[in-house]
Every structure is written in C-alpha cells, then in structure tokens.
Design a protein around this motif. Structure first.
Motif, mmCIF file in Angstrom:
data_model
loop_
_atom_site.group_PDB
_atom_site.id
_atom_site.type_symbol
_atom_site.label_atom_id
_atom_site.label_comp_id
_atom_site.label_asym_id
_atom_site.label_seq_id
_atom_site.Cartn_x
_atom_site.Cartn_y
_atom_site.Cartn_z
ATOM 1 N N GLY A 1 7.346 -41.136 -8.163
ATOM 2 C CA GLY A 1 6.670 -41.101 -6.874
ATOM 3 C C GLY A 1 5.365 -40.351 -6.877
ATOM 4 O O GLY A 1 5.330 -39.152 -6.784
ATOM 5 N N GLY A 2 4.302 -41.054 -6.948
ATOM 6 C CA GLY A 2 3.040 -40.498 -6.515
ATOM 7 C C GLY A 2 2.364 -39.500 -7.414
ATOM 8 O O GLY A 2 1.548 -38.719 -6.952
ATOM 9 N N MET B 1 3.208 -34.734 1.147
ATOM 10 C CA MET B 1 3.099 -36.184 0.963
ATOM 11 C C MET B 1 3.717 -36.685 -0.341
ATOM 12 O O MET B 1 3.612 -37.855 -0.653
ATOM 13 C CB MET B 1 1.635 -36.623 1.080
ATOM 14 C CG MET B 1 0.698 -36.077 0.029
ATOM 15 S SD MET B 1 -1.049 -36.420 0.447
ATOM 16 C CE MET B 1 -1.218 -38.058 -0.276
ATOM 17 N N VAL B 2 4.403 -35.828 -1.054
ATOM 18 C CA VAL B 2 5.026 -36.273 -2.306
ATOM 19 C C VAL B 2 6.537 -36.398 -2.117
ATOM 20 O O VAL B 2 7.202 -35.448 -1.715
ATOM 21 C CB VAL B 2 4.725 -35.282 -3.451
ATOM 22 C CG1 VAL B 2 5.502 -35.663 -4.699
ATOM 23 C CG2 VAL B 2 3.234 -35.252 -3.737
ATOM 24 N N GLN C 1 -0.644 -31.611 -2.977
ATOM 25 C CA GLN C 1 -0.095 -32.706 -2.169
ATOM 26 C C GLN C 1 1.401 -32.539 -1.953
ATOM 27 O O GLN C 1 1.951 -32.992 -0.952
ATOM 28 C CB GLN C 1 -0.443 -34.051 -2.813
ATOM 29 C CG GLN C 1 -1.945 -34.337 -2.668
ATOM 30 C CD GLN C 1 -2.412 -35.590 -3.391
ATOM 31 O OE1 GLN C 1 -1.630 -36.468 -3.718
ATOM 32 N NE2 GLN C 1 -3.708 -35.668 -3.624
ATOM 33 N N THR C 2 2.062 -31.852 -2.875
ATOM 34 C CA THR C 2 3.483 -31.531 -2.668
ATOM 35 C C THR C 2 3.619 -30.536 -1.506
ATOM 36 O O THR C 2 4.422 -30.725 -0.591
ATOM 37 C CB THR C 2 4.094 -30.915 -3.948
ATOM 38 O OG1 THR C 2 3.996 -31.877 -5.001
ATOM 39 C CG2 THR C 2 5.557 -30.564 -3.739
ATOM 40 N N LEU C 3 2.805 -29.494 -1.525
ATOM 41 C CA LEU C 3 2.886 -28.495 -0.448
ATOM 42 C C LEU C 3 2.396 -29.081 0.878
ATOM 43 O O LEU C 3 2.829 -28.674 1.955
ATOM 44 C CB LEU C 3 2.073 -27.247 -0.815
ATOM 45 C CG LEU C 3 2.597 -26.457 -2.023
ATOM 46 C CD1 LEU C 3 1.652 -25.311 -2.372
ATOM 47 C CD2 LEU C 3 4.009 -25.922 -1.773
ATOM 48 N N MET D 1 8.402 -36.201 -14.309
ATOM 49 C CA MET D 1 9.039 -35.322 -13.337
ATOM 50 C C MET D 1 9.420 -36.011 -12.046
ATOM 51 O O MET D 1 10.117 -35.471 -11.237
ATOM 52 C CB MET D 1 8.151 -34.147 -13.045
ATOM 53 C CG MET D 1 6.893 -34.496 -12.355
ATOM 54 S SD MET D 1 5.771 -33.143 -12.536
ATOM 55 C CE MET D 1 6.804 -31.851 -11.923
ATOM 56 N N PHE D 2 8.924 -37.201 -11.857
ATOM 57 C CA PHE D 2 9.202 -37.782 -10.559
ATOM 58 C C PHE D 2 10.359 -38.697 -10.554
ATOM 59 O O PHE D 2 10.251 -39.872 -10.813
ATOM 60 C CB PHE D 2 7.962 -38.478 -9.996
ATOM 61 C CG PHE D 2 6.985 -37.452 -10.025
ATOM 62 C CD1 PHE D 2 6.947 -36.496 -9.060
ATOM 63 C CD2 PHE D 2 6.269 -37.269 -11.171
ATOM 64 C CE1 PHE D 2 6.141 -35.410 -9.192
ATOM 65 C CE2 PHE D 2 5.484 -36.182 -11.293
ATOM 66 C CZ PHE D 2 5.420 -35.259 -10.303
#
Lengths: 441, 468
Positions: free
Chosen positions: A40-41, A425-426, A420-422, A67-68
């Motif tokens: 994801g992303g 949007m991930v 973008q995780t914080l 990792m995703f």
C-alpha cells in the motif's frame, strides 16, 4: 515469498496513490521485477525499481517495499513463541486484588486559535499557467499530525537541480551523474524516477566568483526546466546578495504566470526587488532568515507592509541545520514559530520550507570513517548519508515544516512515507505486535 | 512542578541568606530551584534543622516534576527516565535523555550474546567534548523457560548495563529477578492477564515495572492507577508501538495524549513512556537495511514526541549514530549559549611557527574544529570570529562572516600575523574559500584555503605545512 510483478502492472498498482511519476514513463517490454510484496502506497520504490543503477543500494532500498502488507518471513513470530502467560495461583498477590477502573481523557489545546495561511505553488491552465498540478502548503490548525485538528495538506518534497556540475556526496552523485550537465534532464529524472512533487532549480553559476553567468542566460535554464517538467518549481539564486535580486527578477519574468517560488528574499539583500518581481509576474516569495524568530517576523512584516506581498504568497525558510550540527536550534526555532502562529502571531502564520539538503554537510553523512580514533566504527557511509537527511527532515516535519528541499532519492522516499503515515494516508495490514518478545529478528 | 516563580519557592526557604548553599541569597537559591539547576538538599539548614521539616516536605512536593522520574539499573550507568515538566523543550528543557535499550534473546548462543552485549556497552560517539553512549540491554524471554532466562540474565548482568526483563510470564520474570538480585531491572510487562503476579513481583523485589495495554488508554490508566494504589511508584507506560499505517499514526496520537495529560496534571498517568521501535522488524520488511531505516525513523518520531525509553534492534552504525544524535539534539538544554566568546584560543602551546586557523564562534562549529585539531595532536592558534553564533557556510552566505569581520577579530584579540608569527599565513575554512582574495588584501597576509571539513585538517597539514 517474493512477489513477481510486471512493470506494466505497476501503473494500476499505484493508481490513486501519491505517485505521479509513472505517467509519461514509457515501459518497453515486460520486465519482471522482484518485489518483496509491494503493497500500500510506498512510492519510494519507484526510485529504486525504475532508476537506481547502483546495484546493491537499489536492491536494499527496492525491498523497502516489503513493509507494506505482505509479511515475508522476517520478524514473523517464531514457531516456539510463548503461549499466553501461565498464571500461577500461588503468586496471587494480596496487595493487588482488583483493578481500579480509570477513564483516560485529555482536552484539545484551546490556545490554538489561528490557522496557518494556505499558499499554493504552481499555476495550472485554469490559473493561466502550464503546470500539470498545483502544490498546496499550509492550512494547519494544530502542530503537524496532532489529533487536535486534521492537517489539510500533506508535506511536499522538492528535489534540487543545479545549473552546473557541482561537488556532491558520492552516494548522492551516483544518482545524478549522467544528467548533471543538463538541468532539463536532471529535472525530468527527479520527477519521473524519484517522485519529486516539485523541482528547485539553483542558479549557482550566476555567482560572480563561480561562472558569473548573466541573469539573461540563467533565465534560459529556468525556461528549459519549465519545459522539461510540468510540476511546480522553485527558483534559487547563487546566494550572492548583490546579484540574486537581478537574477531572480529576470527568472521571474521568463516564467511569468507559472507561480514559481522565488528563493529567497532576505534581510541582507534587496528583497523589495524580488517581491516586486513576484507580484508583477505572479510568483511566491521564500522569506529566508537565519535561526532568528524576530528577524523572521521583521522580514515577513516588511514583505507584507512595505512590498505589499499578499499573505498567500509568502513561505518562510527559518534555516535548517543538520542533525548533530545545530538541528536543536533549527528544530526549536521552527517549533516556536509554529506555536506562536497557532496562538495568533499574524507575522508568523505561514508555511515553512527546509533546506534539508544541508544534512549532507554533516560529516557523518559523507565521510568514509570517523576522524576521531576513539569513536566506534561508523560503518558504510552509503547507508549513513540517506538516513542523516531523513532524520533531519523528519524532525523538522514534526516541528512544523511543510516543504522539503532534498537530494537523495531514498531520503525522499522514506521521508514521504513516514510523513504520509503520520498524516494518515497510508494503509497497511495491521501487525500483531503482541508477540514481539518471541519474534525472530 | 506545581510552582513556577522563585517567590513561591522562597516562602519555604529559611530566608536567612546564610550562603551555605553557595548562593548569596535565599532568593537566588530559589531561582535555581525553579529552573531545576539546584536541589533542596543543597540547602543545609533546610535539610538539617527539624523546624524546617514540614516546609521541606511541602517544597519537595511542589518542586517534584510533573512526570515521575524512574531509575533503571544501578551504579555509574544507571538510567534515569522521565522527570519532565514541559511539552516543548524551549519552555524550560527536557530532562533525562531518551534511553536506548537494545534487544538480546535468551535463546542466543552464549558467545553471540556476550559479543552483542559488549558491543552495546562499548559504543561511543564523540560529540562536543563528551561521548554519546547506548544505555542498556532488553533481554527477551523468547524461550519462555525460567531457567534459560535466568542463565541469560546472569551473563548480561556481568557486563553492568541496566536491563529490561521482557516476558509476560511471571515465573520467567521471577527467575530473572532471582538471578540478578539488587540490579534494579525494569520488568516488562504487566498486562490485563498477569498484572497481579507481575505487580507483586515489582513490590517484592522493589523494581520498576512497565504496565502494558496496546492502543487502549483507559486500560493503561487503569493498570497504572491500580499499581500506584498498591504502593508501586516506579511505573513505565507501554501503550503499544505499531510499526505501519494507521497503527503507527494511532501510536503517535497515544504518546501525545498521555504526555499532554501528564504535564497538565493528571497524576494517574504522569509516568515515563516506553516506545518499541523494534516492531519495525515485524512489519514484513524483507531487507535488513530497509527494516533498520524504518526502525530509526520510528525511533526518531518517538524521541521527539515523548518516548522516554525505547527498545531497539539494529546495532548498525547507520542506525545508532542518528539515534544517539537525535536524542542529544532534543534533550540538549536550550538555555545554554549558542556561541563561544570570540577571540584567539591556543590548542596546545603554539609558538611563532605554529599554524593559525580561524572558525566561527558558533559553539558546535568551534568545538568540532577544536576537537579535530587537538585529538590529532596539532598545536596551533585558533581564532573564533564572532559571527553572531552562526556556522561558517551560513555566515558566509548571510554576510556575518566577511574579511572585515576577520580583521576585526584579529585586532580585538591583539594578534598580529606579521609580528606574532614567522610565516604571516592564515588558514581559512574550506567553506569560506570565496573570502580568500578579499582576506589577502584586507590582512596583508598569505591566505591558504583549508579543507571543507575540519576532520581533514590533519591530512591537510601533513601536505601543506610548513608553507614553502
């Protein structure tokens, strides 16, 4: 456990994510690429998959993708992971009989009353420009990523281009060596392969002590970059206070209507000339001061009151110092500026920009080994440099910085991924962390 | 602390201005208490005289930091965590740098285990006159076998670093405690299933303990409150550290909420927080460099936002170097000056043939250059030019470092290159190369451009000194 994908499938995989770079990339043939679970992303991988020739690095960083969402064995709980703890009744404690229930509650910060100004960079055809998209900075009502109020715009990364060949750290240079003689090609590579949101073109050859390129010739480089890529651009001078206003004014003229970011106005040069060019030709101004909140207020005030620059055309660069070399001052300066702005200081309510590339000035990022005998081994510098740039940028992202001027493709990829995780949007498969004690790493 | 002005602290002092604390007045001592550079035990009358006992107790209560300070381990390398009073470092300073513990497992081969623990203990990174270190060892009971765990604890304990015992099994934790009597390890952890047994161990062995509830702040606070009521004071909070996606975002939010509540006065949750960046290794990242990068990224986020202690895995220098530097960055006291005094400094005992360098008076720049030179046995003159505490590159760009400024600095220091040296030569930082011509004219001296980084001065001197 590696998953095979074809390049031609990747456009679909990345659709809807923060990835623009595949558009316009011609894919010849169907090359199978080994991706350990591209989920994801995680945009960064494009850098490695499509571009980085340096084999070992590309392999390592390419696998960041893993990792995703597709656990591939690393860190999976060991077969002999401990079962639920066996509770021995003999241990049952006299002092600890029953849980005393408690509710957790915490209030939002009431003093954060003021919103950071939203500042767009780049004009699309709708606004009379030729950019393919606009980048929006600012708009925060709380510290970055805080729960008090949603953050409206994500962080953006602009990757540097120079108008001449320059000395760069080895691990940075190997990504750009073949395009360093062509600013247009360089800009294209940044966007197509390294997923740059923006490009910064630094007109350093205009410095009288470097090549003394004329403002007119330098402006041609700006035109070249504008034609090569359709992302918004920032235009930097050489840092020569006598010449920069003239260079930036000319660059502003040839890029009229594109809403570029002119970098920079400062107190030690003719900022009014730069501000005037920004207003006349439809651009934004980067207001640069050196680790001094009061100087930042003064310059912003002058830009607004003396030069009539509207609020939605000002972005601040309060100066970035590298990790280990003054980041504590840079971090706190930004955090104080942002807190003061949220609490209503109208002279500071602007988005911020960081010259994150300064991290490459830290010796830890480029030196082969420590100059000091007593230090523990510094290990391979190829891996130290990118993480130095990442940690420098990430720290400032948490302090309130919006736009990052960066260099190493891996740093760009990882910084984007964590911010973008914080930002929220991930998406990723949930990880069961309860078994961490027995997990094999 | 509950008070914030020297006047409020002054009320509880003897007010005799006896000077025994080393301060001229009780009011001066009171200001030191408020900025936390002084402690009540530095006031002998307050400590010794019975009539002040009540005031002392009350003052200590008022001065206690909002977040409880917890000590792990014993002796020289004991680790203090918590003890903070503010949410932002510029409001005062953060206390007790984030402590970095690295994992070992009780099923490791003995030789490998000892080698890894020694590597943790021996890590050193020189920085501005001191060494940055790693802090401790987290022993994971992967075997879930009390005897095996106790054996591993014994070996680790010999090295002398603070320890965290990691198991949810009380029998395993007890075996570890028996094997390392009086080492004051941190127990990880009490959760909803084992809290009675683990809490009892913390009381019996008088050791600090982690309460753990993943992504459930009510449950976390319930455990902390229950333990506090039972007389356990040294509590550490584990709200869970998720490595990716929304899980990581929620973790970030939990850390913010817990610390905000604690600083704002919710004493039931005002404890140090533990982060577990090593969960990055559970996220399915195939490549070890990538996993290590992500672990460092997570460690950075929680060093900045309120992690007081963390458990990490990667001992690669590209992980540990940025991690220890960031902890130092965030916890450095922002009240210490940015700059050293401008002027001429001696490195060793320089004479008329020794080289003359200059750098700026930005403290970090100055100390870096000074240590690079002195560590390599170079005897020289080192001029610190007052650039308003800005580094070389930035001050050249910003106009705070000019040939006139350098000349001025020589004059103020009373140092004349023509008469105080035999070579009439100045070596300038590589990053100020553009000033070379200007400086030659202004100073009437030979100007040589040194290396871009002071770490390369030794090599440069070998090639270029003495001047031909």
């Amino acid at each position: 456990m590696a998953k095979k994908v074809k390049l031609s499938e990747m456009t679909d995989m990345f659709k809807g994510m923060d990835i623009l770079s595949l558009e316009g990339v011609t894919i010849e043939g169907d090359i199978e690429i080994d991706l350990s679970g591209l989920g994801g992303g995680f945009d960064p991988m494009l850098a490695a998959i499509l571009g980085q020739e340096s084999a070992v690095l590309a392999q390592h960083f390419g696998r960041l993708a893993g990792m995703f969402g597709y656990p591939v064995g690393m860190g999976a709980p060991a077969a002999s992971a401990p079962a639920a703890p066996a509770i021995s009744p003999a241990l049952a404690a006299p002092k600890l009989r029953d849980l005393i229930p408690a509710k957790f509650d915490v209030a939002n910060i009431a003093e954060w009353t003021t919103q950071i100004q939203e500042v767009p960079i780049g004009n699309t055809s709708a606004d009379g420009g030729t950019r393919g998209k606009q980048v929006m900075l600012g708009g925060e009502k709380a510290l970055p990523f805080y729960f008090d109020a949603p953050m409206p715009n994500r962080n953006q990364v602009t990757i540097d281009v120079f108008d001449m060949r320059i000395g760069l750290a080895k691990s940075v240079k190997e990504n750009y060596d073949e395009v360093m003689d062509s600013p247009g090609e360089w800009a294209k590579k940044n966007v197509d392969k390294f997923n740059a949101d923006m490009i910064t073109i630094h007109l350093i050859s205009t410095d009288p002590l470097v090549k003394d390129t004329s403002a007119k010739d330098a402006a041609k480089t700006v035109e070249e970059v504008l034609q090569a890529v359709d992302v918004p651009i920032a235009i930097g001078g050489s840092g020569n206070p006598q010449k920069d206003p003239e260079v930036l004014a000319k660059a502003a003229e040839v890029s009229e209507g594109e809403r570029c970011l002119l970098a920079s106005a400062s107190l030690n040069l003719d900022y009014s000339k730069i501000a005037e060019a920004a207003l006349k030709y439809d651009h934004d101004v980067l207001s640069w001061t050196q680790l001094d909140m009061n100087a930042q207020k003064e310059l912003n005030r002058k830009l607004m009151k003396q030069c009539n620059v509207p609020r939605d055309r000002i972005i601040m660069d309060p100066t970035t110092a590298a990790l280990g070399y003054g980041l504590d001052y840079a971090y706190t300066n930004m955090e104080r500026i942002r807190l003061a702005a949220l609490m209503g200081d109208e002279e500071l309510t602007f988005p911020m920009s960081s010259g994150t590339t300064n991290a490459w000035g830290a010796r830890e990022s480029w030196m082969v080994s420590s100059p000091l005998g007593q230090d523990s081994d510094w290990g391979p510098r190829e891996y130290r440099g990118p993480i130095w740039e990442i940690v420098t940028g990430l720290s400032l992202a948490i302090a309130g910085n919006d736009l990052f001027m960066m260099m190493h493709p891996t740093s760009v990829a990882v910084l984007k991924h964590i911010t973008q995780t914080l930002f929220g949007m991930v998406e990723a498969e949930p990880v069961d962390i309860a078994s961490w004690i027995g997990a094999e790493v | 602390m509950k008070i914030n002005s020297p006047l409020e602290a002054y009320k509880y002092l003897p007010q005799t201005n006896c000077g025994e604390c080393g301060e001229p007045t009780c009011m001066a001592f009171a200001s030191k208490l408020i900025d936390r550079s002084g402690k009540t035990e530095n006031c002998p009358p307050l400590i010794k005289e019975k009539k002040y006992a009540k005031k002392l107790a009350e003052l200590d209560r008022l001065l206690a930091p909002e977040i409880r300070q917890v000590t792990i381990g014993v002796g020289e390398r004991a680790a203090n965590i918590g003890g903070d009073d503010v949410l932002y470092r510029h409001k005062l300073t953060f206390f007790n740098k984030t402590k970095m513990f690295f994992d070992v497992s009780d099923n490791m081969e003995e030789a490998a285990l000892i080698e890894r623990v020694k590597k943790i203990a021996d890590f050193k990174k020189f920085y501005v006159g001191r060494n940055l270190l790693l802090d401790g060892v987290a022993i994971k009971a992967a075997s879930n076998d009390p005897a095996k765990f106790a054996a591993a604890v014994k070996k680790v304990a010999e090295i002398g670093l603070p320890m965290i015992f990691c198991s949810f099994n009380p029998a395993v934790l007890k075996a570890g405690l028996e094997a390392a009597k009086d080492k004051n390890p941190l127990l990880y952890a009490a959760n909803k299933d084992n809290w009675k047994e683990v809490g009892e161990l913390a009381l019996e062995y008088k050791v600090p303990v982690v309460v753990s509830a993943f992504n459930d702040l009510d449950a976390l606070k319930t455990l902390a409150k229950t333990f506090a009521e039972a007389g356990i004071k040294d509590i550490v909070l584990d709200p869970g550290t998720y490595p990716t996606g929304k899980g990581l975002k929620n973790t970030f939010t939990n850390f913010l909420k817990i610390r905000r509540a604690g600083i704002m006065g919710d004493t039931e949750i005002a404890y140090p927080i533990m982060a577990l960046p090593l969960t990055a290794w559970m996220a399915g990242i195939a490549d070890p460099v990538s996993a290590s990068y992500w672990e460092t990224v997570m460690a950075s986020v929680f060093t900045i936002r309120y992690g007081d202690i963390m458990i990490l895995h990667s001992l690669e220098p590209y992980a540990t170097l940025p991690e220890v530097h960031l902890a130092e960055t965030i916890y450095t006291d922002p009240r210490t000056p940015v700059s050293v005094d401008g002027g001429m400094y001696k490195v060793g005992n320089p004479d008329k043939d020794s080289p003359v360098f200059f750098t700026t008076n930005f403290a970090l720049t100055y100390y870096t250059v000074e240590s690079d030179i002195s560590a390599n046995g170079i005897v020289c003159w080192l001029l610190a030019v007052d650039t308003d505490g800005i580094g070389v590159e930035a001050s050249v760009a910003g106009g705070q470092l000019t040939s006139a400024k350098v000349k001025d600095a020589f004059e103020k220091a009373g140092f004349d290159l023509k008469t105080d040296t035999n070579h009439n030569t100045l070596i300038i930082p590589g990053l100020s190369a553009r000033l070379q011509g200007d400086l030659e004219d202004t100073l009437g001296a030979k100007v040589k451009v040194g290396p871009m980084d002071s770490g390369r001065i030794p090599g440069w001197i070998e090639k270029n000194w003495p001047p031909k």
